[in-house]
Design a protein around this motif. Structure first.
Motif, PDB file in Angstrom:
ATOM      1  N   ALA A 111      32.439  34.316  48.933  1.00 25.62           N
ATOM      2  CA  ALA A 111      33.683  34.963  48.473  1.00 25.62           C
ATOM      3  C   ALA A 111      34.915  34.262  49.032  1.00 25.62           C
ATOM      4  O   ALA A 111      34.905  33.752  50.147  1.00 25.62           O
ATOM      5  N   GLU A 230      35.811  38.654  45.488  1.00 22.61           N
ATOM      6  CA  GLU A 230      36.308  37.729  44.477  1.00 22.61           C
ATOM      7  C   GLU A 230      36.050  36.303  44.936  1.00 22.61           C
ATOM      8  O   GLU A 230      36.034  36.022  46.139  1.00 22.61           O
ATOM      9  N   THR A 233      39.499  30.872  41.785  1.00 25.22           N
ATOM     10  CA  THR A 233      39.766  30.496  40.397  1.00 25.22           C
ATOM     11  C   THR A 233      39.576  28.993  40.209  1.00 25.22           C
ATOM     12  O   THR A 233      39.630  28.219  41.171  1.00 25.22           O
ATOM     13  N   PRO A 239      38.779  33.017  36.829  1.00 27.92           N
ATOM     14  CA  PRO A 239      37.828  33.300  37.913  1.00 27.92           C
ATOM     15  C   PRO A 239      36.599  32.395  37.833  1.00 27.92           C
ATOM     16  O   PRO A 239      36.035  32.202  36.749  1.00 27.92           O
ATOM     17  N   PRO A 243      34.381  39.179  39.552  1.00 29.66           N
ATOM     18  CA  PRO A 243      34.414  39.940  40.807  1.00 29.66           C
ATOM     19  C   PRO A 243      33.269  40.945  40.839  1.00 29.66           C
ATOM     20  O   PRO A 243      32.767  41.370  39.795  1.00 29.66           O
ATOM     21  N   GLU A 257      29.511  44.868  38.461  1.00 29.82           N
ATOM     22  CA  GLU A 257      30.334  43.772  37.967  1.00 29.82           C
ATOM     23  C   GLU A 257      30.909  44.034  36.575  1.00 29.82           C
ATOM     24  O   GLU A 257      31.603  43.185  36.028  1.00 29.82           O
ATOM     25  N   ARG A 266      39.392  49.020  42.056  1.00 23.86           N
ATOM     26  CA  ARG A 266      40.700  48.435  42.385  1.00 23.86           C
ATOM     27  C   ARG A 266      41.775  49.516  42.442  1.00 23.86           C
ATOM     28  O   ARG A 266      42.607  49.544  43.355  1.00 23.86           O
TER      29      ARG A 266
END
Length: 295
Positions: A111, A230, A233, A239, A243, A257, A266
């Motif tokens: 990550a 995450e 990018t 991405p 995430p 996911e 979030r």
């Protein structure tokens, strides 16, 4: 934003990561390993990138033999292969994948950004050796001192992702005040642990905020602890991987996911952040609590 290629799932990507790492350790190029499997190089490349449409357990077993992968890890990889098509995944301990095969640690190490909420314990990424040792004594009372030390060292090794020179991960955490007040290992251990939290919060890649008791229940319900991972990018700003939300359970772990699930978490984190103390006030509270434990 789309959820990613139809064939890409968390078990597939984790399987690919492990196979790539073990191939590299074995000193083989993709072309060399593919030749040993009587595959084209692109077939192995798709498998390592988590985009293979069809994964056979017998092929994974043969790759494990070629790479010299130990039995328990090989069993874990075969378990990942059997669950490769699952989009959001409940990993039940000991079900297909051996209990000692830690899927999350491999995911965490890859990550670039971790956003977390913890309401019970100091997260592993921020634990001191003594705090981790106290938890392991409680969680594994039959372990020898050597086994406990091994578990503690493995936990501390995970923290390198925040301190590594090349692209250290960004960490944003909300800790409930109860984490600071819950005694683990005694007052001396807690004083050192809370001081460590205050010191870590000064790192430029760490944002640590405390949700005080007086904030009540900001969301009207309990989410439980969770981590949003995450993975950075690409050159186009897209991405590298979708995430993932990780929710740890007592008998297994949940990996989400789907875009809607990730967005829900979030929003939950944003709600918790709005009600948490700001960074400086959080640090002040940490230092105050550390003094209370030391007095």
């Amino acid at each position: 934003m789309p959820d990613g290629p139809a064939s890409s799932t968390l078990p597939r990507r984790q399987l690919g990561r492990y196979l790539r790492d073990w191939r590299t350790q074995a000193g083989l190029t993709i072309a060399e390993a593919a030749k040993l499997m009587e595959w084209g190089a692109s077939t192995l490349q798709r498998l390592e990138k988590g985009n293979a449409d069809r994964i056979r357990t017998i092929d994974i077993q043969e790759l494990c033999r070629i790479y010299g992968i130990p039995g328990e890890i090989a069993d874990g990889l075969k378990g990942l292969a059997q669950q490769a098509a699952v989009k959001s995944w409940w990993h039940s301990y000991g079900d297909l994948i051996p209990e000692k095969f830690d899927v999350y640690v491999g995911l965490e190490a890859s990550a670039q950004q971790l956003s977390c909420y913890q309401s019970e314990l100091v997260p592993g990424l921020l634990q001191t050796p003594d705090y981790a040792r106290a938890l392991n004594h409680l969680g594994y009372p039959d372990d020898t001192a050597v086994e406990v030390n091994r578990r503690v060292q493995l936990r501390l090794q995970r923290q390198a992702l925040m301190t590594r020179r090349a692209r250290p991960a960004t960490v944003a955490m909300v800790l409930h005040e109860s984490v600071l007040r819950r005694m683990v290992g005694g007052a001396r251990v807690m004083a050192a642990q809370v001081r460590h939290l205050a010191e870590t919060s000064t790192r430029p890649n760490v944002v640590l905020r405390i949700l005080p008791f007086v904030a009540g229940v900001p969301l009207g319900l309990s989410t439980g602890p969770f981590v949003i991972l995450e993975f950075g990018t690409d050159s186009r700003g897209q991405p590298v991987e979708p995430p993932v939300v990780y929710v740890e359970g007592f008998t297994g772990d949940l990996y989400l996911e789907r875009q809607g699930d990730v967005q829900r978490y979030r929003r939950a984190l944003e709600g918790l952040q709005r009600c948490a103390l700001d960074v400086q006030d959080s640090r002040n509270l940490l230092r105050q609590v550390a003094k209370e434990y030391s007095s």
